[in-house]
Design an enzyme around this catalytic site. Sequence first.
Site, short mmCIF file in Angstrom:
data_model
loop_
_atom_site.label_atom_id
_atom_site.label_comp_id
_atom_site.label_asym_id
_atom_site.label_seq_id
_atom_site.Cartn_x
_atom_site.Cartn_y
_atom_site.Cartn_z
N HIS A 146 0.85 -1.19 0.00
CA HIS A 146 0.00 0.00 0.00
C HIS A 146 0.89 1.24 0.00
CE1 HIS A 146 0.43 1.13 4.32
NE2 HIS A 146 0.42 -0.18 4.58
N GLU B 107 -5.09 1.55 2.41
CA GLU B 107 -5.00 0.46 3.39
C GLU B 107 -5.18 1.00 4.80
OE1 GLU B 107 -3.31 -2.35 6.28
OE2 GLU B 107 -2.60 -0.34 5.87
N GLU B 108 -4.62 2.18 5.03
CA GLU B 108 -4.62 2.73 6.39
C GLU B 108 -6.00 3.18 6.87
OE1 GLU B 108 -2.33 2.28 8.34
OE2 GLU B 108 -0.40 2.26 7.29
N ASP C 27 6.35 1.42 7.31
CA ASP C 27 4.96 1.06 6.97
C ASP C 27 4.47 1.94 5.84
OD1 ASP C 27 2.38 0.16 6.92
OD2 ASP C 27 1.79 1.11 8.79
N GLU D 117 2.89 -6.76 3.55
CA GLU D 117 3.70 -6.21 4.63
C GLU D 117 3.67 -7.07 5.90
OE1 GLU D 117 2.00 -2.56 6.28
OE2 GLU D 117 0.06 -3.24 5.56
N ASP E 234 -0.26 4.40 0.75
CA ASP E 234 -0.67 5.45 1.69
C ASP E 234 0.01 5.27 3.05
OD1 ASP E 234 -2.31 3.09 1.91
OD2 ASP E 234 -3.69 4.17 3.21
N HIS F 118 3.53 3.82 12.51
CA HIS F 118 2.55 4.81 13.03
C HIS F 118 3.12 5.63 14.19
CE1 HIS F 118 -1.14 2.40 11.35
NE2 HIS F 118 -0.10 2.38 10.54
ZN LIG Z 1 0.95 -0.91 6.51
#
Ligand SMILES: [Zn+2]
Length: 405
Positions: free
Chosen positions: A75, A142-143, A108, A170, A77, A377
């Site tokens: 992903h 995805e997030e 990520d 991931e 994003d 994150h």
């Molecule tokens: Zn991710």
Amino acid sequence: MSGEENKSVTVFREFLKIRTDHPKPDYEGSTTFLVQKAKEYGLECEVYRETGLPIVIMKIEGSDPSLPSVLLNSHVDVVPAVRECWNTEPFAAIKDENGNIFARGTQDMKCVCIQFLEVAARFVKSGKKMKRNLYLTFVPDEEIGAGQGMEPFVETQKFRDMNVGVAIDEGLASPTEEFTVFYGERAPWWVHITAVGNTGHGSRFIENTAVEKLMRTINKMLQFRHDQFTDLHKGHHECGKKLGDVTTLNLTVLKAGVGEGPFPNYSYNVIPTKAEAGFDIRIPPTVNLEDFLKQIREWTSEEGLSFEFANYTAKNEMTGVTDDNTWWKTFKQSAENIGIKLVPEIFPAATDSRFIRNLGIPAFGFSPINNTPILLHDHNEFLNEKTFIRGLDIYEQILPNLVNL
Ligand SMILES: [Zn+2]
């Protein structure tokens, strides 16, 4: 820094600078970048837009395209970054004297996006034909739950035509020498519970109030939380359970009271007729979801409460990590051959892999990042350039064995 930067690292840092952070990700920017790179590297590439947002699909055709393909999914994003909490600008991809690159998405998962891209470029450059089709998909959103990303994409004819046999997506960084690989994830359920009860003046003993009923249910659920917490922390660390093996349950929404805030604009002397609670529950694939639903019904019905789901999934498939799954066997052996130990785990949160697994297609979550703190994150997310380059080499050595299987 002495010497010239590795070219793949430069591409990685360029990609980190594209602002694909929510709430307004620059998907056109990331798409243009990826399409340009595919052209440069001689990779077949198309942009699929029928599910709304752009999905970049790259392909290396195999010598036997009739065989199920290998899919590398990532992903593009990233979650937002709070500038004040970072020591560097989170979208500048600044590299320090130790080679640590700081930016949102370094772990990520823009690292993996670019590793997939760069390893595919190496495969094209080598000129060696592999057996199966190899696909790369770069997906949005995805997030924020994949509602315009992987979730609808796996339902399309386009996806079916790709005839995916196995997917790699991931994983997580590993703080130790070992690498983790994820074969399942916990199902996220967001439950909203509503209690209705008697009202009256706050000076009296009113029976069966909404808050009381809700509190009793909440307490039962928090007891369950406590038991799961104990289960996670008991025993030796080595053989004990991981976060992905237990059910977490957190009270994240709590609402009652007559009046509109802020403090003190409430009717403190009025018993509210309605009280609400919301929970974020994450259930491992080893738990029967129907049984757990029954449990929620029990907790709520005892007090006559109603509930609905803000997020619900009835299915939560796992990928087999025993030797009868040849994809796993090959993956594990290829890793062992290059001196890497893979530790299979359940992913504690949710990734796009769940949509693929729920179709019955095996999917592994693997980010080739070890000896690195887990900072997804988090503030000051970083990845060392050496780890990034080694990850690229790891993919280069493992993936052909899957594509040629
Ligand atoms: Zn991710």
